[in-house]
Design a protein around this motif. Structure first.
Motif, PDB file in Angstrom:
ATOM      1  N   ARG A 190       0.844  -1.208   0.000  1.00 56.52           N
ATOM      2  CA  ARG A 190       0.000   0.000   0.000  1.00 56.52           C
ATOM      3  C   ARG A 190       0.874   1.250   0.000  1.00 56.52           C
ATOM      4  NH1 ARG A 190      -2.908  -3.824  -0.411  1.00 56.52           N
ATOM      5  NH2 ARG A 190      -5.018  -4.131   0.424  1.00 56.52           N
TER       6      ARG A 190
ATOM      7  N   GLN B 201      -2.975   5.680   1.067  1.00 53.32           N
ATOM      8  CA  GLN B 201      -4.025   4.663   1.108  1.00 53.32           C
ATOM      9  C   GLN B 201      -4.250   4.124   2.519  1.00 53.32           C
ATOM     10  OE1 GLN B 201      -2.118   2.041  -1.821  1.00 53.32           O
ATOM     11  NE2 GLN B 201      -3.877   2.383  -3.176  1.00 53.32           N
TER      12      GLN B 201
ATOM     13  N   ASN C  89     -11.627 -11.165   4.493  1.00 46.78           N
ATOM     14  CA  ASN C  89     -11.867 -11.734   3.171  1.00 46.78           C
ATOM     15  C   ASN C  89     -13.325 -12.181   3.063  1.00 46.78           C
ATOM     16  OD1 ASN C  89     -11.952 -13.152   0.793  1.00 46.78           O
ATOM     17  ND2 ASN C  89     -10.218 -14.485   1.248  1.00 46.78           N
TER      18      ASN C  89
ATOM     19  N   GLU D  71      -6.370  -8.064   0.298  1.00 44.63           N
ATOM     20  CA  GLU D  71      -6.804  -7.832  -1.076  1.00 44.63           C
ATOM     21  C   GLU D  71      -5.646  -7.289  -1.903  1.00 44.63           C
ATOM     22  OE1 GLU D  71     -10.691  -5.997  -3.393  1.00 44.63           O
ATOM     23  OE2 GLU D  71     -10.029  -5.092  -1.496  1.00 44.63           O
ATOM     24  N   ASP D  72      -5.454  -7.847  -3.078  1.00 42.55           N
ATOM     25  CA  ASP D  72      -4.395  -7.410  -3.983  1.00 42.55           C
ATOM     26  C   ASP D  72      -4.703  -5.984  -4.452  1.00 42.55           C
ATOM     27  OD1 ASP D  72      -2.604  -6.955  -6.049  1.00 42.55           O
ATOM     28  OD2 ASP D  72      -2.689  -9.009  -6.778  1.00 42.55           O
ATOM     29  N   PRO D  73      -3.839  -4.987  -4.126  1.00 42.13           N
ATOM     30  CA  PRO D  73      -4.141  -3.603  -4.533  1.00 42.13           C
ATOM     31  C   PRO D  73      -4.178  -3.406  -6.037  1.00 42.13           C
ATOM     32  CG  PRO D  73      -1.895  -3.791  -3.687  1.00 42.13           C
ATOM     33  CD  PRO D  73      -2.558  -5.108  -3.419  1.00 42.13           C
ATOM     34  N   GLU D  74      -3.526  -4.294  -6.775  1.00 41.78           N
ATOM     35  CA  GLU D  74      -3.519  -4.187  -8.235  1.00 41.78           C
ATOM     36  C   GLU D  74      -4.682  -4.927  -8.877  1.00 41.78           C
ATOM     37  OE1 GLU D  74      -1.396  -2.217  -9.638  1.00 41.78           O
ATOM     38  OE2 GLU D  74      -0.382  -1.802  -7.724  1.00 41.78           O
ATOM     39  N   ARG D  75      -5.330  -5.821  -8.110  1.00 36.53           N
ATOM     40  CA  ARG D  75      -6.431  -6.631  -8.671  1.00 36.53           C
ATOM     41  C   ARG D  75      -7.569  -6.666  -7.658  1.00 36.53           C
ATOM     42  NH1 ARG D  75      -4.181 -12.282  -9.500  1.00 36.53           N
ATOM     43  NH2 ARG D  75      -6.004 -12.577 -10.836  1.00 36.53           N
ATOM     44  N   PRO D  76      -8.407  -5.630  -7.605  1.00 33.33           N
ATOM     45  CA  PRO D  76      -9.520  -5.584  -6.648  1.00 33.33           C
ATOM     46  C   PRO D  76     -10.394  -6.827  -6.769  1.00 33.33           C
ATOM     47  CG  PRO D  76      -9.256  -3.462  -7.739  1.00 33.33           C
ATOM     48  CD  PRO D  76      -8.352  -4.422  -8.446  1.00 33.33           C
ATOM     49  N   GLY D  77     -10.763  -7.388  -5.610  1.00 34.05           N
ATOM     50  CA  GLY D  77     -11.577  -8.598  -5.606  1.00 34.05           C
ATOM     51  C   GLY D  77     -10.766  -9.870  -5.521  1.00 34.05           C
ATOM     52  N   HIS D  78      -9.447  -9.766  -5.687  1.00 32.81           N
ATOM     53  CA  HIS D  78      -8.558 -10.922  -5.576  1.00 32.81           C
ATOM     54  C   HIS D  78      -7.821 -10.840  -4.238  1.00 32.81           C
ATOM     55  CE1 HIS D  78      -8.950 -12.398  -9.774  1.00 32.81           C
ATOM     56  NE2 HIS D  78      -9.234 -11.122 -10.013  1.00 32.81           N
ATOM     57  N   TRP D  79      -7.820 -11.950  -3.506  1.00 31.18           N
ATOM     58  CA  TRP D  79      -7.276 -11.950  -2.150  1.00 31.18           C
ATOM     59  C   TRP D  79      -6.057 -12.854  -2.065  1.00 31.18           C
ATOM     60  CZ3 TRP D  79      -9.447  -9.049   1.862  1.00 31.18           C
ATOM     61  CH2 TRP D  79     -10.592  -8.340   1.501  1.00 31.18           C
TER      62      TRP D  79
END
Length: 409
Positions: free
Chosen positions: A41, A45, A58, A94-102
């Motif tokens: 992050r 943020q 999650n 949560e992956d900051p580059e891929r929202p919705g992916h943990w």
């Protein structure tokens, strides 16, 4: 080197591991660079935002408990003013580059308070070591003994996660029993003639919603009279609640036939000697005579009731205090005292969770209670009870159970 020559900002950034400073409201006040790197992050943020908004649980994992466990730990630190080291936690990010992916992550957290000169928690130090790589045991980078250790750690982490889920389910079932028990044993707020009584009950942080504190209101025989009592059994949970129920019921029955509060506590003390778990239990009872405008009272090792007169004068009913219920192997008659009141006065009985704090003299808590009752004395009992709890209990909850009963006389 003196303190003025130390660059504490540089020290903070050099601390090993991920370190965040949190406000008592769990807002992130500052983080070191390692925290930003490991969390993936940027400072903007993170800083100034609620911790659990930045790092939520999650939503794809119904068994996730990391956020709930961390919040409970931070609340314990705020309530106790003491450091709390947590067990290994799985807390996905949560992956900051891929929202919705943990990303599956494992952490070893430790939380500590920063106290002001008065002993109040003003900041929380949240320090975390990430141990994800040790848990995963992937990629063939480790062999032999090291790989076996990683596999063992991974297995233990999985077992811990499953155990946490079983404990959560067991706790939910036990809580249902606790709530039913509390509802059955403790009376609700009630109207006493033209007089209104308000009751409040708060379990300790981390306890079930039932514990060892109790209160009671009893219509007394002869005239317009009311018995009001509170008591405290050592311990928390269902075992303490069972003892509480026995003592409350015994005092309720005894008060109806006793010639005064001292005799009621005499009998209760004898009964406490044969009740397992009643060791060091305390109680105070008051007999209110609305026709004569008098209160007689007796205490068995319990904090004194508070009488707030309509003009704001505060009177602690502390002239009839004796040891706890089972303190004497051969009970002797307990002391009893009385006082007068005028219409519109307020009587408050409570347990020590309301006034006692670690590293603080109890007189400070009693003074805080007296001041709160005096300032809000014009409010109706329900509003007054809420105001007192708001002002006296720590924001994260107290470490001891609290019962409060307020009667407008």
């Amino acid at each position: 080197m003196n303190d003025s020559a130390i660059d504490y900002a540089a020290v903070f950034q050099a601390l090993p591991g991920m370190v965040a400073l949190l406000t008592p409201g769990l807002v992130i006040a500052d983080v070191n660079e390692e925290f930003l790197r490991a969390a993936g992050r940027k400072r903007e943020q993170v800083v100034g935002r609620l911790l659990f908004d930045v790092f939520p649980e999650n939503p794809n994992d119904p068994a996730a408990t990391g956020m709930r466990n961390l919040k409970a730990s931070l609340q314990r630190v705020m309530a106790t003013g003491e450091r709390d080291a947590m067990a290994l936690q799985r807390y996905d990010v949560e992956d900051p580059e891929r929202p919705g992916h943990w990303q599956e992550r494992y952490w070893s957290p430790c939380n500590a308070p920063v106290l002001d000169p008065g002993g109040e928690v003003v900041l929380l130090v949240h320090r975390v070591e990430e141990v994800t790589e040790l848990i995963r045991a992937r990629g063939g980078r480790s062999t032999g003994r090291a790989q076996g250790l990683e596999a063992e750690l991974y297995s233990r982490a999985r077992e811990l996660q499953e155990l946490n889920e079983r404990l959560r389910r067991a706790h939910a079932r036990e809580r249902e029993v606790a709530l039913a028990l509390q509802e059955a044993m403790l009376p609700a707020s009630r109207q006493v003639g033209n007089h209104r009584a308000a009751v409040r009950y708060r379990p300790a942080v981390g306890a079930l919603n039932v514990c060892g504190d109790w209160y009671d209101l009893v219509d007394l025989v002869g005239g317009h009279r009311l018995g009001v009592s509170v008591g405290d059994v050592v311990g928390h949970g269902l075992a303490a609640a069972g003892v509480m129920g026995q003592l409350r019921s015994a005092l309720s029955a005894t008060s109806r036939v006793a010639d005064g509060p001292a005799q009621a506590l005499d009998v209760l003390g004898r009964y406490a000697h044969v009740v397992d778990g009643a060791e060091s239990a305390t109680a105070v009872t008051t007999f209110i005579d609305f026709d004569r405008h008098t209160i007689t009272y007796s205490s068995a090792g319990h904090p004194p009731p508070v009488l707030v007169h309509p003009d704001g004068r505060v009177e602690f009913l502390d002239r009839a205090t004796d040891p706890p219920l089972d303190a004497r192997p051969d009970p002797i008659r307990r002391p009893e005292a009385g006082t007068a009141f005028t219409g519109g006065a307020t009587l408050a009985l409570y347990t020590d969770g309301l006034v006692e704090r670690r590293r603080e003299d109890i007189d400070t808590g009693l003074a805080r209670l007296a001041d709160s009752l005096r300032r809000h004395r014009a409010a109706d009992p329900e509003t007054l009870a809420d105001a007192v709890l708001l002002e006296l209990l720590p924001p994260g909850g107290a470490t001891d159970d609290t019962a409060l009963i307020i009667v407008r006389l």
